[in-house]
Design a protein around this motif. Structure first.
Motif, PDB file in Angstrom:
ATOM      1  N   GLU A  93      10.153  -4.180  18.178  1.00 39.77           N
ATOM      2  CA  GLU A  93      10.125  -5.432  18.937  1.00 39.77           C
ATOM      3  C   GLU A  93      10.644  -5.209  20.357  1.00 39.77           C
ATOM      4  N   ARG A  94      11.657  -4.370  20.520  1.00 40.14           N
ATOM      5  CA  ARG A  94      12.159  -4.056  21.862  1.00 40.14           C
ATOM      6  C   ARG A  94      11.086  -3.394  22.709  1.00 40.14           C
ATOM      7  N   LEU A  95      10.180  -2.665  22.056  1.00 38.34           N
ATOM      8  CA  LEU A  95       9.101  -1.981  22.770  1.00 38.34           C
ATOM      9  C   LEU A  95       7.874  -2.866  22.948  1.00 38.34           C
ATOM     10  N   GLY A  96       8.013  -4.151  22.617  1.00 34.46           N
ATOM     11  CA  GLY A  96       6.954  -5.115  22.881  1.00 34.46           C
ATOM     12  C   GLY A  96       5.883  -5.228  21.808  1.00 34.46           C
ATOM     13  N   VAL A  97       6.167  -4.718  20.611  1.00 31.93           N
ATOM     14  CA  VAL A  97       5.177  -4.747  19.534  1.00 31.93           C
ATOM     15  C   VAL A  97       5.351  -6.035  18.714  1.00 31.93           C
ATOM     16  N   ASP A  98       4.241  -6.664  18.390  1.00 29.40           N
ATOM     17  CA  ASP A  98       4.238  -7.829  17.502  1.00 29.40           C
ATOM     18  C   ASP A  98       4.257  -7.308  16.063  1.00 29.40           C
ATOM     19  N   VAL A  99       5.377  -7.524  15.357  1.00 28.91           N
ATOM     20  CA  VAL A  99       5.579  -6.939  14.030  1.00 28.91           C
ATOM     21  C   VAL A  99       5.590  -8.026  12.966  1.00 28.91           C
ATOM     22  N   VAL A 100       4.887  -7.760  11.862  1.00 31.65           N
ATOM     23  CA  VAL A 100       4.858  -8.667  10.719  1.00 31.65           C
ATOM     24  C   VAL A 100       5.298  -7.890   9.479  1.00 31.65           C
ATOM     25  N   TYR A 101       6.150  -8.510   8.663  1.00 35.22           N
ATOM     26  CA  TYR A 101       6.612  -7.895   7.430  1.00 35.22           C
ATOM     27  C   TYR A 101       6.021  -8.656   6.243  1.00 35.22           C
ATOM     28  N   PRO A 102       4.977  -8.141   5.604  1.00 39.87           N
ATOM     29  CA  PRO A 102       4.408  -8.811   4.439  1.00 39.87           C
ATOM     30  C   PRO A 102       5.412  -8.840   3.286  1.00 39.87           C
ATOM     31  N   PRO A 103       5.813 -10.014   2.816  1.00 40.20           N
ATOM     32  CA  PRO A 103       6.933 -10.114   1.867  1.00 40.20           C
ATOM     33  C   PRO A 103       6.639  -9.637   0.453  1.00 40.20           C
ATOM     34  N   LYS A 104       5.368  -9.487   0.081  1.00 39.15           N
ATOM     35  CA  LYS A 104       5.048  -9.096  -1.298  1.00 39.15           C
ATOM     36  C   LYS A 104       4.994  -7.583  -1.504  1.00 39.15           C
ATOM     37  N   GLN A 105       5.194  -6.805  -0.461  1.00 38.30           N
ATOM     38  CA  GLN A 105       5.081  -5.351  -0.567  1.00 38.30           C
ATOM     39  C   GLN A 105       6.119  -4.780  -1.529  1.00 38.30           C
ATOM     40  N   THR A 106       5.753  -3.689  -2.181  1.00 44.39           N
ATOM     41  CA  THR A 106       6.690  -2.991  -3.068  1.00 44.39           C
ATOM     42  C   THR A 106       6.567  -1.488  -2.827  1.00 44.39           C
ATOM     43  N   CYS A 107       6.527  -0.706  -3.893  1.00 45.80           N
ATOM     44  CA  CYS A 107       6.480   0.751  -3.804  1.00 45.80           C
ATOM     45  C   CYS A 107       5.089   1.236  -3.382  1.00 45.80           C
ATOM     46  N   CYS A 108       5.044   2.382  -2.691  1.00 45.37           N
ATOM     47  CA  CYS A 108       3.765   2.970  -2.296  1.00 45.37           C
ATOM     48  C   CYS A 108       3.088   3.679  -3.460  1.00 45.37           C
ATOM     49  N   GLY A 109       3.821   3.919  -4.542  1.00 42.82           N
ATOM     50  CA  GLY A 109       3.252   4.594  -5.703  1.00 42.82           C
ATOM     51  C   GLY A 109       3.494   6.087  -5.757  1.00 42.82           C
ATOM     52  N   GLN A 110       4.162   6.634  -4.749  1.00 42.17           N
ATOM     53  CA  GLN A 110       4.350   8.078  -4.684  1.00 42.17           C
ATOM     54  C   GLN A 110       5.108   8.662  -5.887  1.00 42.17           C
ATOM     55  N   PRO A 111       6.188   8.037  -6.384  1.00 38.76           N
ATOM     56  CA  PRO A 111       6.902   8.635  -7.522  1.00 38.76           C
ATOM     57  C   PRO A 111       6.015   8.843  -8.747  1.00 38.76           C
ATOM     58  N   MET A 112       5.157   7.875  -9.042  1.00 32.74           N
ATOM     59  CA  MET A 112       4.259   8.028 -10.192  1.00 32.74           C
ATOM     60  C   MET A 112       3.233   9.130  -9.931  1.00 32.74           C
ATOM     61  N   ALA A 113       2.652   9.125  -8.743  1.00 31.14           N
ATOM     62  CA  ALA A 113       1.631  10.120  -8.415  1.00 31.14           C
ATOM     63  C   ALA A 113       2.199  11.535  -8.448  1.00 31.14           C
ATOM     64  N   ASN A 114       3.404  11.725  -7.896  1.00 38.04           N
ATOM     65  CA  ASN A 114       4.025  13.046  -7.869  1.00 38.04           C
ATOM     66  C   ASN A 114       4.384  13.552  -9.257  1.00 38.04           C
ATOM     67  N   SER A 115       4.527  12.626 -10.204  1.00 37.19           N
ATOM     68  CA  SER A 115       4.869  13.002 -11.577  1.00 37.19           C
ATOM     69  C   SER A 115       3.633  13.181 -12.450  1.00 37.19           C
ATOM     70  N   GLY A 116       2.445  13.083 -11.843  1.00 40.98           N
ATOM     71  CA  GLY A 116       1.216  13.302 -12.584  1.00 40.98           C
ATOM     72  C   GLY A 116       0.600  12.061 -13.182  1.00 40.98           C
ATOM     73  N   PHE A 117       1.062  10.891 -12.722  1.00 39.49           N
ATOM     74  CA  PHE A 117       0.553   9.636 -13.270  1.00 39.49           C
ATOM     75  C   PHE A 117      -0.104   8.793 -12.184  1.00 39.49           C
ATOM     76  N   SER A 118      -0.981   9.410 -11.423  1.00 41.84           N
ATOM     77  CA  SER A 118      -1.626   8.699 -10.324  1.00 41.84           C
ATOM     78  C   SER A 118      -2.452   7.508 -10.805  1.00 41.84           C
TER      79      SER A 118
END
Length: 244
Positions: A27-52
């Motif tokens: 925001e200090r750099l002039g960017v319009d930022v939105v935080y979508p409130p429903k976001q959760t995990c990217c899924g990386q832990p499952m994928a890295n463990s072989g459960f993509s």
């Protein structure tokens, strides 16, 4: 330009100050930022463990939450790389495919998209920079030391704009910290020894802080530092770049 801010689940739970610093910095750099409130995990832990195959709900939610934005910024190299390389959605395949091209880790967004040349920040301390493996070898935030090629470091490029900071040299500039996500669970002895070696390099060169673009690595090293009762602290690069 409107940016969707993706805050990884472990940052949200354990290092919220890094997420806040990322928002404030953008925001200090002039960017319009939105935080979508429903976001959760990217899924990386499952994928890295072989459960993509178990990441589909995460992928669908990310796609639905972030498809509308010009860019998606992530203060975590490993999570950003995972989304870039693996995001897919059976519900919205075209949206997911396009979204993968708009995802940027914070440092690369600042250097490659915003092309930041000046920062109003001050951090009068000796700082060691940890080059996380995902950022180094996946996102190419820095040059790999084994290559016969001109060196560069996007994190250091930004940190050198901070008033009062002293970036310390390291004997092994891009050695792995040993975290590796689920590797630190499956191979905890090897992981811990690698983390101790990485910390020792910083400490031997006088670091007061260790910073980087991936809090998962910093979290791993922080746990070792605490067990050693060290005064050295870890801090995400966004917090330093946002220091006034």
């Amino acid at each position: 330009m409107t940016v969707g801010l993706f805050i990884p689940c472990y940052v949200d739970q354990f290092y919220p100050q890094a997420g806040i610093a990322t928002l404030q910095l953008l925001e200090r750099l002039g960017v319009d930022v939105v935080y979508p409130p429903k976001q959760t995990c990217c899924g990386q832990p499952m994928a890295n463990s072989g459960f993509s195959h178990l990441t589909q709900d995460c992928d669908d939610l990310i796609t639905e939450s972030f498809a509308e934005f010009d860019y998606v910024v992530v203060p975590s190299g490993s999570c950003a790389l995972h989304i870039k390389d693996h995001l897919h959605s059976d519900k919205h395949p075209d949206d997911a495919r396009h979204l993968r091209t708009k995802v940027y880790e914070l440092v690369e967004f600042l250097t490659d998209i915003l092309k930041v040349k000046d920062l109003k920040a001050r951090f009068p301390h000796k700082v060691g920079v940890h080059q996380s493996c995902h950022g180094l070898r996946g996102l190419h935030l820095s040059q790999m030391s084994e290559l016969v090629a001109p060196p560069f470091s996007k994190p250091e490029q930004l940190l050198n704009m901070v008033e009062g900071i002293e970036l310390i040299p390291l004997s092994r500039v891009d050695e792995c910290c040993g975290f590796g996500g689920t590797f630190c669970v499956a191979e905890e002895v090897v992981s811990a020894k690698m983390g101790k070696d990485r910390i020792a390099d910083h400490i031997s060169h006088g670091a007061e802080y260790i910073t980087g673009a991936d809090l998962s690595c910093l979290m791993h090293m922080e746990g070792i530092l605490r067990r050693q009762k060290s005064n050295v602290k870890v801090m995400h690069i966004a917090e330093i770049l946002n220091s006034l």
